[in-house]
Write an enzyme that holds these catalytic residues in place. Structure first.
Site, mmCIF file in Angstrom:
data_model
loop_
_atom_site.group_PDB
_atom_site.id
_atom_site.type_symbol
_atom_site.label_atom_id
_atom_site.label_comp_id
_atom_site.label_asym_id
_atom_site.label_seq_id
_atom_site.Cartn_x
_atom_site.Cartn_y
_atom_site.Cartn_z
ATOM 1 N N GLU A 215 10.243 16.869 14.586
ATOM 2 C CA GLU A 215 10.657 16.667 13.201
ATOM 3 C C GLU A 215 9.923 17.668 12.311
ATOM 4 O O GLU A 215 8.695 17.691 12.260
ATOM 5 C CB GLU A 215 10.352 15.242 12.754
ATOM 6 C CG GLU A 215 10.900 14.906 11.393
ATOM 7 C CD GLU A 215 10.689 13.450 11.021
ATOM 8 O OE1 GLU A 215 11.597 12.849 10.440
ATOM 9 O OE2 GLU A 215 9.602 12.918 11.320
ATOM 10 N N GLY B 107 -4.890 1.331 4.184
ATOM 11 C CA GLY B 107 -3.817 1.054 5.140
ATOM 12 C C GLY B 107 -4.337 0.410 6.413
ATOM 13 O O GLY B 107 -3.771 -0.566 6.912
ATOM 14 N N CYS C 238 13.886 11.519 6.609
ATOM 15 C CA CYS C 238 13.735 11.206 8.026
ATOM 16 C C CYS C 238 15.062 11.235 8.766
ATOM 17 O O CYS C 238 15.102 11.467 9.980
ATOM 18 C CB CYS C 238 13.062 9.853 8.198
ATOM 19 S SG CYS C 238 13.907 8.509 7.339
ATOM 20 N N GLU D 202 9.945 2.073 10.708
ATOM 21 C CA GLU D 202 10.990 3.081 10.508
ATOM 22 C C GLU D 202 10.286 4.429 10.569
ATOM 23 O O GLU D 202 9.522 4.786 9.665
ATOM 24 C CB GLU D 202 11.693 2.859 9.169
ATOM 25 C CG GLU D 202 13.015 3.595 9.053
ATOM 26 C CD GLU D 202 12.889 4.901 8.314
ATOM 27 O OE1 GLU D 202 12.806 5.938 9.000
ATOM 28 O OE2 GLU D 202 12.868 4.900 7.085
ATOM 29 N N GLY E 190 -4.476 5.878 3.757
ATOM 30 C CA GLY E 190 -4.068 5.185 4.969
ATOM 31 C C GLY E 190 -5.245 4.832 5.845
ATOM 32 O O GLY E 190 -5.279 3.767 6.470
ATOM 33 N N LYS F 287 0.873 -1.177 0.000
ATOM 34 C CA LYS F 287 0.000 0.000 0.000
ATOM 35 C C LYS F 287 0.912 1.229 0.000
ATOM 36 O O LYS F 287 1.457 1.612 1.021
ATOM 37 C CB LYS F 287 -0.898 0.000 1.240
ATOM 38 C CG LYS F 287 -2.214 0.797 1.099
ATOM 39 C CD LYS F 287 -2.054 2.273 0.842
ATOM 40 C CE LYS F 287 -1.620 3.014 2.095
ATOM 41 N NZ LYS F 287 -1.577 4.514 1.849
#
Length: 472
Positions: free
Chosen positions: A379, A207, A279, A245, A203, A170
């Site tokens: 982030e 997802g 990332c 991750e 998602g 996906k």
């Protein structure tokens, strides 16, 4: 326009169960460049059933044969490399040079290397009186991000197939066109029907259905920490394996005596690549008080060459971020940085000059950033670099590890042994020492809230294997 209305299930393209679609926007000009079907839970169910049916035969396929098919896949990816690069530039906004070299080029090499790896991998060994076997986990649900769309597909799908697992992919809804082209390469390479399946969608629907499906044995996900936590919670209720991750807030530590100019220039290039949407980007730059202002001066000089422009232009060094939503998030972080007392050295939340169309961001440097500021802790996922001052190595290490993330980092020193000693104490999964080169067979993954598990090389392959011991 790249208009698709089918999903790939059981070795064939077939119409999606529903009629909704997802429009793909070029972030450089805000034009629709394609569409894919918004796959439903019914599509996911069909794909998982196909993967389960194909699993016994694929798991029993000799590693040499799996390696042959992966080699064929690398050949197919190489044949469409230029077309893939242009497509990724259009759907993500990365510069065409970066797309050719990294977005489309690196996955070709990675696929070939992993084919070689599985051909020589020891799937069984004698341990005393026991025979220890490594067997495929089963059906893998792979959910991939938009920032490195093909690279992240290969990081999951290739080792999973190498291990003998079957896969349902996906891809991210912002960048699904490259996944369609990848699927065409898989089909052309000759993999058995059902071994690989593609369901595009959101998602929230496709997802979520994949994560919750009882026929899926493992979820491999790359994306935000918040979504990763949700996936982990759902999977744990079913005792389902996960590889996550997630986010990062990586630090670049420049120790006294290091080549300051090189360390700063490499740092700027690292954060500006892909418009900061990496990332593992080294977004926190730690410099000793004695070198601090000189480091900032070098960074300002270097960042001036990163002028936001048309990513399809071979001379462009930085394109837009991927979407209007992402642009808004980055600008909000910038405003918070100013409000919290950071010194805005260059850039800022205003639109770049002459860029009224497209999701462009000014390359930005903040100075005098401290650990309690949000731009040092959260982030940002944009072209924003924060300079932080330290007094000694103990202070630098404290700043580095004062983070909920632990994905990557870097350290520079005049003496390599000194750099390695410092790197050993950094709480992160991968550290570049004096600009050490990227190794596609080295394990990649995070400490703390940056994830669970590793990708790439033998460690990445092991994520998709489970262990059985025969007592003889």
């Amino acid at each position: 326009m790249n208009a698709h209305d089918e999903v790939f299930i059981g070795g064939h393209w077939r119409p999606a169960a529903g009629t909704d679609d997802i429009k793909v926007i070029n972030p450089a000009n805000e034009q629709v460049i394609g569409s894919v079907p918004a796959g439903s839970a019914a599509d996911v169910d069909a794909a998982v059933n196909a993967a389960r049916s194909a699993l016994p035969g694929w798991a029993a396929t000799a590693p040499d044969r799996r390696a042959e098919l992966l080699t064929a896949l690398s050949v197919e990816l190489a044949a469409c490399q230029d077309q893939m690069a242009s497509l990724i530039t259009a759907e993500v906004g990365t510069t065409i040079g970066f797309s050719r070299r990294v977005q489309a080029g690196l996955p070709v090499n990675m696929t070939r290397l992993h084919a070689e790896l599985v051909a020589d991998f020891a799937f069984e060994e004698r341990v005393g009186s026991s025979l220890v076997l490594l067997e495929p986990v089963g059906v893998v649900g792979a959910i991939t991000p938009w920032n490195y769309p093909l690279h992240q597909i290969v990081c999951k799908v290739v080792p999973a197939l190498a291990a003998g697992c079957t896969v349902v992919l996906k891809p991210a809804e912002l960048a699904p066109l490259s996944a369609q082209m990848f699927t065409e390469c898989v089909a052309a390479a000759g993999f058995p029907a059902g071994v690989f399946n593609l369901v595009t969608g959101t998602g929230a629907e496709a997802g979520e259905a994949l994560v919750r499906h009882p026929g899926v044995d493992m979820i491999s996900f790359t994306g935000s920490t918040s979504v990763g936590k949700h996936i982990g919670a759902v999977a744990s209720a079913e005792v389902k394996r996960v590889a996550l991750e997630l986010g990062g807030k990586s630090a670049n530590v420049i120790l006294p005596g290091a080549d300051l100019a090189q360390a700063v220039r490499v740092n700027v290039a690292d954060v500006m690549r892909n418009a900061g949407q990496s990332c593992n980007a080294l977004t926190r730059t730690l410099v000793h008080a004695d070198d601090y202002e000189e480091a900032i001066r070098i960074a300002v000089e270097e960042i001036a060459s990163y002028i936001p422009g048309d990513p399809a232009d071979p001379d462009c060094r930085m394109g837009p971020v991927v979407s209007s939503t992402q642009r808004g998030k980055v600008r909000d972080h910038m405003r918070r940085g100013v409000a919290e007392g950071a010194r805005l050295v260059v850039g800022g939340p205003e639109a770049p000059e002459g860029r009224d169309k497209g999701y462009y961001i000014r390359p930005t440097i903040f100075a005098d950033v401290t650990t309690e500021m949000s731009i040092a802790r959260e982030e940002i996922f944009g072209p924003v670099l924060s300079f932080m001052r330290y007094e000694d190595e103990g202070d630098a290490l404290r700043i580095v590890n004062d983070s909920e993330y632990g994905l990557a980092g870097a350290v520079w020193a005049a003496d390599e042994d000194r750099a390695i000693t410092f790197a050993r104490s950094m709480e992160c999964g991968q550290v570049a020492v004096n600009g050490g080169a990227y190794n596609p067979l080295a394990p990649f993954g995070g400490y703390k809230r940056s994830g669970i598990g590793r990708e790439l090389g033998k460690h990445g392959l092991m994520e998709f294997l489970q262990t059985k011991s025969l007592q003889l």
